[in-house]
Design an enzyme around this catalytic site. Structure first.
Site, PDB file in Angstrom:
ATOM      1  N   CYS A 380       3.034  -6.976  17.174  1.00  0.00           N
ATOM      2  CA  CYS A 380       3.480  -7.728  18.350  1.00  0.00           C
ATOM      3  C   CYS A 380       2.481  -7.536  19.496  1.00  0.00           C
ATOM      4  O   CYS A 380       1.395  -8.092  19.470  1.00  0.00           O
ATOM      5  CB  CYS A 380       4.899  -7.302  18.739  1.00  0.00           C
ATOM      6  SG  CYS A 380       5.701  -8.420  19.917  1.00  0.00           S
ATOM      7  N   HIS A 514       7.722  -8.276  13.692  1.00  0.00           N
ATOM      8  CA  HIS A 514       8.080  -6.861  13.557  1.00  0.00           C
ATOM      9  C   HIS A 514       8.463  -6.548  12.104  1.00  0.00           C
ATOM     10  O   HIS A 514       9.649  -6.540  11.754  1.00  0.00           O
ATOM     11  CB  HIS A 514       9.240  -6.519  14.491  1.00  0.00           C
ATOM     12  CG  HIS A 514       8.863  -6.501  15.934  1.00  0.00           C
ATOM     13  ND1 HIS A 514       8.429  -5.366  16.578  1.00  0.00           N
ATOM     14  CD2 HIS A 514       8.830  -7.497  16.864  1.00  0.00           C
ATOM     15  CE1 HIS A 514       8.157  -5.655  17.839  1.00  0.00           C
ATOM     16  NE2 HIS A 514       8.386  -6.945  18.037  1.00  0.00           N
ATOM     17  N   GLU A 516       8.593  -3.797  10.619  1.00  0.00           N
ATOM     18  CA  GLU A 516       9.362  -2.553  10.475  1.00  0.00           C
ATOM     19  C   GLU A 516      10.857  -2.817  10.357  1.00  0.00           C
ATOM     20  O   GLU A 516      11.598  -1.999   9.787  1.00  0.00           O
ATOM     21  CB  GLU A 516       9.080  -1.616  11.650  1.00  0.00           C
ATOM     22  CG  GLU A 516       9.632  -2.029  13.000  1.00  0.00           C
ATOM     23  CD  GLU A 516       8.710  -2.912  13.810  1.00  0.00           C
ATOM     24  OE1 GLU A 516       8.883  -2.980  15.048  1.00  0.00           O
ATOM     25  OE2 GLU A 516       7.825  -3.551  13.209  1.00  0.00           O
TER      26      GLU A 516
END
Length: 542
Positions: A380, A514, A516
């Site tokens: 990001c 993102h 994750e």
């Protein structure tokens, strides 16, 4: 018909109700049951999207674009079930819904009150959409005794009476502190917490007691007697090395068996714990280790990067190595040379963030990684800073910056004013509200077939979760690519850059989304697995 488990907390906050709920859900799943987890947050914010990371920690984003509590990340990682907008509610959202109904006249002139209107809204949230599940676990945020939590506790008390007999169970998570001067664990805080809960009208069926050492049988009997709970239902929750040891630990203590017994389910299917045992074995028996520098701006509170931390450990699981994290405050690099901090690490990760503070430090981290050929993962904001670094030092645009930081002649990163969401055009204004106005949720990206990132994914079509208001300016794409920064992934309409990489670098990848948020211990995200693999190679060179 779904059965309901309500999980409350007492004595102190941050005892781990979210982990307890996630672990119990995993244990029920291991027995073949279909499980859903919901989080009820007592704060007055509509969602945590505008809250400071230091206040709230990470904002977890779901596929459908909900900005939610970080506990939903634990729910997803432990169960593999994607959460959605209907798995998290706040007092703010409840009150907003009620006020909208009152303005429409839905209450037909009635006086709108906490009971029944607020409690009914909470109950409707808990009960809706559960037809396909065997168990629904509801975690009540906060601590028993908090004034903010009272409507939620009253609502679940009412549900205990309204649901069919035998379909609601209450678990109370408490703390049993050790007093060094006395040399013993103390039951009194738990007794008082249960007394407070019972005064509300809720009698817990199971006590889950946190402690840093084994709880003697005599103390369990004492809790059973004074809290009016069966002795077998007083379950110790001892500290463990990692959160992924919790399901095994709770199973050994009999939590899942006690829950099923409370529902009258006997005999119950035997659990399959093999995948949890495999994860635990890999965590405790690594074949090597690597060190990753995380150059962030909220490093004072690790909860701000909860999913990121877990995804890095998942990458370690995939490669059978331990991942050590070296936390570096980005602002340090604005006054000190990054080299002493970064020379010995095996990978550099620059995570997401907002605002100008620390931006120059992140740009310098990207420059160090590019020049020294150290694996770099920009997520990001980390991708945006890598693009600004390339614009300044490879293209020669000295004033390259982001419009997020203020007016600039060279907005390499700029505010997104419109983008496609499905077939709908989303529009935003610079002076608009902050809450709920970002590009949120899962979006498609198209990867170049010959790119490094496409090889990592094994696909050219991906769907990843986003949470950002600014985007790399497409007008600079040609100049950046001519300098060697390949725009390997774009939105399907070719307007929004999604990923960048250097072809002549061992591993330098930036992503606007993102990744994750979609990593699991059993299914590590391919980017994190590949990043840690590159770090292992780097460790052989350092």
């Amino acid at each position: 018909m779904a059965r309901y488990v309500f999980i409350t907390g007492g004595v102190v906050s941050s005892l781990g109700k979210g982990i307890a709920a996630a672990a119990l859900a995993a244990l029920l799943q291991a027995r073949g049951y279909r499980v859903r987890i919901r989080k009820l947050d007592p704060y007055l914010n509509v969602d945590p999207g505008t809250m400071s990371p230091y206040q709230h920690g990470e904002v977890f984003v779901t596929d459908d674009g909900a900005e939610t509590d970080l506990d939903l990340g634990h729910y997803e990682r432990f169960t593999g079930r994607p959460a959605n907008q209907q798995d998290n509610i706040t007092t703010g959202r409840i009150y907003r819904n009620i006020i909208e109904k009152e303005r429409r006249g839905d209450y037909l002139g009635a006086t709108v009150q906490v009971i029944p209107h607020v409690t009914d809204e909470i109950k409707n949230f808990v009960l809706q959409g559960n037809e396909d599940y065997d168990f629904v676990l509801c975690e009540i945020g906060g601590t028993v005794g908090d004034i903010e939590a009272m409507p939620f506790l009253e609502a679940i008390r009412q549900l205990g009476n309204e649901l069919p007999r035998g379909t609601a169970v209450y678990i109370h998570l408490t703390l049993m502190p050790y007093i060094p001067a006395a040399g013993e664990l103390k039951t009194k805080p738990t007794q008082h917490s249960v007394k407070e809960l019972r005064s509300i009208g809720i009698a817990p069926d199971i006590l889950l007691v946190r402690a840093d050492r084994e709880i003697p049988e005599s103390e369990r009997r004492k809790l059973s007697l004074f809290c009016n709970v069966r002795e077998s239902a007083v379950i110790q929750a001892l500290d463990v090395a990692t959160i992924y040891d919790v399901p095994i630990a709770y199973h050994k203590e009999g939590l899942d068996s006690e829950v099923l017994s409370a529902f009258g389910i006997d005999p119950a299917p035997k659990p399959r714990m093999d995948r949890w045992e495999e994860v635990s074995h890999r965590l405790h028996n690594p074949e090597g280790e690597v060190t990753i520098a995380v150059v962030g701006k909220y490093t004072g509170l690790k909860d701000a990067y909860k999913s990121l931390i877990e995804a890095l450990h998942h990458g370690g699981l995939a490669n059978k190595v331990k991942v050590n994290l070296d936390w570096i405050e980005a602002e340090v690099f604005e006054s000190e040379d990054p080299a002493p901090y970064l020379e010995k690490v095996h990978g550099i990760l620059v995570p997401g963030g907002f605002g100008e503070r620390g931006a120059e430090g992140k740009i310098l981290a990207a420059k160090f990684a590019r020049e020294r050929k150290v694996p770099y993962f920009g997520i990001c904001f980390g991708m945006q800073m890598a693009c600004i670094e390339a614009a300044r030092n490879l293209v020669g645009i000295e004033d390259a910056s982001s419009s997020e930081f203020g007016p600039t002649r060279e907005p390499v990163v700029g505010l997104m004013t419109e983008w496609l969401k499905g077939n709908m055009l989303e529009k935003r204004a610079a002076a608009g509200d902050l809450g709920g106005t970002m590009r949120l949720g899962a979006y498609e990206a198209v990867l170049k077939p010959d790119s490094k990132i496409a090889q990592i994914y094994g696909s050219t079509d991906i769907h990843e979760r986003h949470r950002h208001r600014y985007e790399v300016n497409i007008d600079y794409k040609d100049r950046l690519e001519a300098a060697g920064l390949n725009f390997a992934g774009m939105s399907p309409d070719g307007v929004l850059p999604e990923t960048v990489e250097y072809a002549d670098h061992p591993w330098f990848i930036g992503v606007q989304y993102h990744p994750e948020l979609k990593s699991r211990p059993f299914e590590p995200h391919p980017l994190f697995a590949s990043f840690i693999e590159a770090a292992i190679e780097q460790s052989r060179l350092v």
